[in-house]
Design a protein around this motif. Structure first.
Motif, PDB file in Angstrom:
ATOM      1  N   TYR A 112      -4.250   5.435 -13.765  1.00  0.00           N
ATOM      2  CA  TYR A 112      -3.888   4.828 -15.141  1.00  0.00           C
ATOM      3  C   TYR A 112      -2.762   4.076 -15.419  1.00  0.00           C
ATOM      4  N   ALA A 113      -1.714   4.312 -14.400  1.00  0.00           N
ATOM      5  CA  ALA A 113      -0.700   3.555 -14.471  1.00  0.00           C
ATOM      6  C   ALA A 113      -0.911   2.300 -13.871  1.00  0.00           C
ATOM      7  N   GLY A 114      -1.869   2.161 -12.800  1.00  0.00           N
ATOM      8  CA  GLY A 114      -2.285   0.994 -12.262  1.00  0.00           C
ATOM      9  C   GLY A 114      -3.044   0.065 -13.179  1.00  0.00           C
ATOM     10  N   ARG A 115      -3.866   0.831 -13.953  1.00  0.00           N
ATOM     11  CA  ARG A 115      -4.419  -0.030 -14.773  1.00  0.00           C
ATOM     12  C   ARG A 115      -3.867  -0.817 -16.048  1.00  0.00           C
ATOM     13  N   GLN A 116      -2.619  -0.024 -16.364  1.00  0.00           N
ATOM     14  CA  GLN A 116      -1.680  -0.647 -17.413  1.00  0.00           C
ATOM     15  C   GLN A 116      -0.813  -1.792 -16.807  1.00  0.00           C
ATOM     16  N   VAL A 117      -0.427  -1.446 -15.471  1.00  0.00           N
ATOM     17  CA  VAL A 117       0.308  -2.479 -14.814  1.00  0.00           C
ATOM     18  C   VAL A 117      -0.469  -3.792 -14.476  1.00  0.00           C
ATOM     19  N   GLY A 118      -1.616  -3.738 -14.248  1.00  0.00           N
ATOM     20  CA  GLY A 118      -2.567  -4.533 -13.971  1.00  0.00           C
ATOM     21  C   GLY A 118      -2.803  -5.460 -15.241  1.00  0.00           C
ATOM     22  N   MET A 119      -2.920  -4.761 -16.197  1.00  0.00           N
ATOM     23  CA  MET A 119      -3.300  -5.481 -17.467  1.00  0.00           C
ATOM     24  C   MET A 119      -2.074  -6.266 -17.846  1.00  0.00           C
ATOM     25  N   LEU A 120      -0.656  -5.756 -17.649  1.00  0.00           N
ATOM     26  CA  LEU A 120       0.436  -6.598 -17.995  1.00  0.00           C
ATOM     27  C   LEU A 120       0.506  -7.918 -17.170  1.00  0.00           C
ATOM     28  N   GLN A 121       0.147  -7.796 -15.864  1.00  0.00           N
ATOM     29  CA  GLN A 121       0.146  -8.771 -14.834  1.00  0.00           C
ATOM     30  C   GLN A 121      -0.732  -9.994 -15.344  1.00  0.00           C
ATOM     31  N   ARG A 173       9.416  -5.670 -14.504  1.00  0.00           N
ATOM     32  CA  ARG A 173       8.081  -6.091 -13.753  1.00  0.00           C
ATOM     33  C   ARG A 173       8.089  -5.506 -12.234  1.00  0.00           C
ATOM     34  N   ALA A 174       9.318  -5.874 -11.617  1.00  0.00           N
ATOM     35  CA  ALA A 174       9.256  -5.298 -10.131  1.00  0.00           C
ATOM     36  C   ALA A 174       9.514  -3.848 -10.159  1.00  0.00           C
ATOM     37  N   ALA A 175      10.098  -3.244 -11.305  1.00  0.00           N
ATOM     38  CA  ALA A 175      10.064  -1.717 -11.086  1.00  0.00           C
ATOM     39  C   ALA A 175       8.846  -1.088 -11.319  1.00  0.00           C
ATOM     40  N   LEU A 176       7.824  -1.816 -12.077  1.00  0.00           N
ATOM     41  CA  LEU A 176       6.594  -1.217 -12.482  1.00  0.00           C
ATOM     42  C   LEU A 176       5.824  -1.489 -11.180  1.00  0.00           C
ATOM     43  N   ALA A 177       5.791  -2.597 -10.391  1.00  0.00           N
ATOM     44  CA  ALA A 177       5.033  -2.699  -9.173  1.00  0.00           C
ATOM     45  C   ALA A 177       5.514  -1.641  -8.165  1.00  0.00           C
ATOM     46  N   LEU A 178       6.760  -1.192  -8.254  1.00  0.00           N
ATOM     47  CA  LEU A 178       7.263  -0.294  -7.232  1.00  0.00           C
ATOM     48  C   LEU A 178       6.793   1.018  -7.542  1.00  0.00           C
ATOM     49  N   LEU A 179       6.446   1.116  -8.862  1.00  0.00           N
ATOM     50  CA  LEU A 179       5.969   2.479  -9.449  1.00  0.00           C
ATOM     51  C   LEU A 179       4.735   2.950  -8.467  1.00  0.00           C
ATOM     52  N   LEU A 180       4.049   1.927  -8.437  1.00  0.00           N
ATOM     53  CA  LEU A 180       2.507   1.963  -7.841  1.00  0.00           C
ATOM     54  C   LEU A 180       2.752   1.691  -6.210  1.00  0.00           C
ATOM     55  N   ALA A 181       3.836   1.086  -5.709  1.00  0.00           N
ATOM     56  CA  ALA A 181       3.729   0.742  -4.213  1.00  0.00           C
ATOM     57  C   ALA A 181       4.440   2.005  -3.533  1.00  0.00           C
ATOM     58  N   GLU A 182       5.515   2.712  -4.469  1.00  0.00           N
ATOM     59  CA  GLU A 182       6.421   3.690  -3.613  1.00  0.00           C
ATOM     60  C   GLU A 182       6.265   4.640  -4.869  1.00  0.00           C
ATOM     61  N   PRO A 183       5.388   5.541  -5.236  1.00  0.00           N
ATOM     62  CA  PRO A 183       5.290   6.238  -6.386  1.00  0.00           C
ATOM     63  C   PRO A 183       6.262   7.431  -6.440  1.00  0.00           C
ATOM     64  N   PRO A 184       6.921   7.361  -7.580  1.00  0.00           N
ATOM     65  CA  PRO A 184       8.281   8.200  -7.721  1.00  0.00           C
ATOM     66  C   PRO A 184       7.914   9.655  -8.330  1.00  0.00           C
ATOM     67  N   LEU A 185       6.627  10.171  -7.410  1.00  0.00           N
ATOM     68  CA  LEU A 185       6.020  11.586  -8.067  1.00  0.00           C
ATOM     69  C   LEU A 185       6.960  12.729  -7.667  1.00  0.00           C
ATOM     70  N   ASP A 186       6.944  13.668  -8.393  1.00  0.00           N
ATOM     71  CA  ASP A 186       7.480  15.208  -8.144  1.00  0.00           C
ATOM     72  C   ASP A 186       6.364  15.687  -7.194  1.00  0.00           C
TER      73      ASP A 186
END
Length: 475
Positions: A205-214, A329-342
């Protein structure tokens, strides 16, 4: 944009390997330099799967942005180049769109290459460049180092030369590389979220939103139809995802972008809100017909909203290229590249249902407060914002919710749309009151105010009914 055919072959080599290629040609003067490249792809590696690659490279004679893609039946690949810039040029994303669609492009690997490059001279003319590379590649927490050799034909060289060089290399002990690019080698072992896990659902879901922003980047800059609106919705959805499912994220890493998303949504909201009001008043004036409202009133309303839209969009564009916006924008890309997941995100996606239930419960509590004082419209506005969070939850959990997911999302969409109309009517009424002194057409302003009053009444009733229908299954 530069376009050039690239015909090359990569080889795996053992330590100490040095090619002679005495049967092919002679050596020119070598030169050594360091290249640092960041490779971008979708989180699912769509470009790599299609034989494409995208990188930002510093160092060497051709530093810049490079997009490589197959040439169909012709040998090698077509390389597209643009000058070095901090962010991916929109033109390269557009070139990649047949492969990625609206998916996000994120930095997945960093490759540092210490290269010694030597021309291979045939018949007195440099025909190829032979590069001996020491590579250090990183993808996420993984780092790998290796040596490889790369042969690239000079523009205009006979493609048959590459076959001759390859045969000589193999005879000397080199081996054809198993991967098409340095990035694909390190990414081949990059871990991905387990299918059906909470992590997979959140990142999808996050990827779809970041993709839309890009994808909306270029459109936002020129105010293309619906671009600002789509970017704003994607921003809100992202922020809601980080908020509603906070227990599944590393708060230390997600809190900064979550707050910056609020800032970006506000910037996008200024021109978008003016645009919506202009459309609504334009439709209203058309419905009322000529002569019903004085021309001065029409001009005052539509002129004010046009100015507000223009100023809002100018402020948005000015902020869009600031360091703050680029960092987001870089932080959002990093959210997907290196996911900060618990760690709990490794569990099944059904664990996320608790977040949806909590969002629905919060909406119910706010609705109870609003019902006690139904005339205080700000309370219903809070209900609307809470209902949006529920709506976005249902979208994110569509697969988990199964067959009921679409109907559930539709019920909450009805809630947010009705209360959205209510909020629009409130804002429109405030605008009418603000502009009423602009002309002497007192009765015309009163007509417009009465219309908004009726609109508020109808929208509130519709919103309350929709809310009851949406909450009934959870009671």
């Amino acid at each position: 944009m530069e376009r050039e055919a690239e015909i090359e072959q990569k080889f795996e080599i053992d330590p100490g390997f040095t090619p002679s290629l005495a049967t092919v040609g002679t050596w020119g003067e070598p030169r050594s330099f360091t290249l640092t490249a960041t490779y971008l792809d979708t989180p699912e590696h769509a470009l790599a799967a299609a034989g494409w690659s995208l990188r930002r490279r510093e160092g060497g004679s051709d530093e810049g942005w490079h997009l490589k893609r197959p040439r169909g039946s012709e040998p090698g690949r077509l390389e597209l180049r643009l000058p070095l810039a901090d962010e991916l040029p929109a033109a390269l994303r557009a070139e990649a769109s047949p492969i990625i669609g609206a998916a996000p492009l994120v930095p997945l690997a960093t490759v540092r290459t210490e290269r010694t490059e030597t021309p291979l001279v045939v018949d007195g003319v440099p025909r190829a460049l032979v590069a001996l590379d020491r590579v250090t590649a990183r993808a996420g927490a993984r780092t790998e180092t290796w040596r490889e050799l790369e042969v690239e034909l000079v523009t205009g060289a006979d493609p048959a030369l590459l076959s001759e060089v390859t045969a000589a290399m193999l005879a000397e002990g080199a081996r054809p590389a198993a991967h098409a690019s340095k990035a694909s080698r390190i990414l081949a072992t990059r871990p991905t979220p387990t299918e059906g896990s909470a992590a997979a659902a959140l990142l999808d879901y996050a990827g779809r939103q970041v993709g839309m922003l890009q994808a909306m980047d270029a459109g936002v800059r020129v105010d293309a139809p619906d671009a600002v609106h789509k970017a704003r919705v994607a921003t809100r959805r992202l922020r809601s995802l980080l908020t509603t499912f906070a227990p599944f994220w590393d708060a230390e890493r997600t809190e900064p972008p979550r707050e910056e998303l609020r800032w970006l949504a506000a910037l996008l909201g200024e021109p978008r809100d003016a645009e919506v009001l202009a459309e609504e008043f334009g439709d209203l004036f058309a419905e009322l017909g000529p002569g019903t409202v004085a021309d001065g009133v029409r001009s005052a309303v539509l002129g004010h909203l046009a100015d507000r839209h223009r100023w809002g969009h100018a402020a948005l564009v000015a902020a869009w290229d600031t360091r703050r916006a680029r960092a987001l924008r870089a932080a959002l890309a990093l959210l997907l590249a290196e996911p900060p997941l618990d760690a709990r995100a490794a569990g099944p996606a059904s664990d996320l249902l608790a977040g949806l239930e909590a969002a629905e419960a919060r909406t119910e509590r706010l609705a109870q407060k609003a019902r006690r004082r139904p005339g205080e419209l700000e309370r219903w506005h809070r209900v609307r914002k809470a209902a949006k969070a529920v709506r976005y939850c249902t979208e994110a959990l569509a697969e988990v919710l199964g067959s009921d997911g679409s109907a559930r999302a539709a019920r909450w969409e009805a809630v947010t749309e009705a209360f959205g109309t209510l909020q629009d009517a409130v804002v429109a009424a405030e605008l009418i009151e603000e502009l009423a002194d602009a002309t002497d057409a007192t009765e015309d302003w009163a007509v417009l105010a009465d219309i908004q009053t009726d609109r508020r009444t109808a929208a509130l009733a519709e919103g309350r009914a929709a809310l009851d229908a949406a909450l009934t299954p959870t009671r």
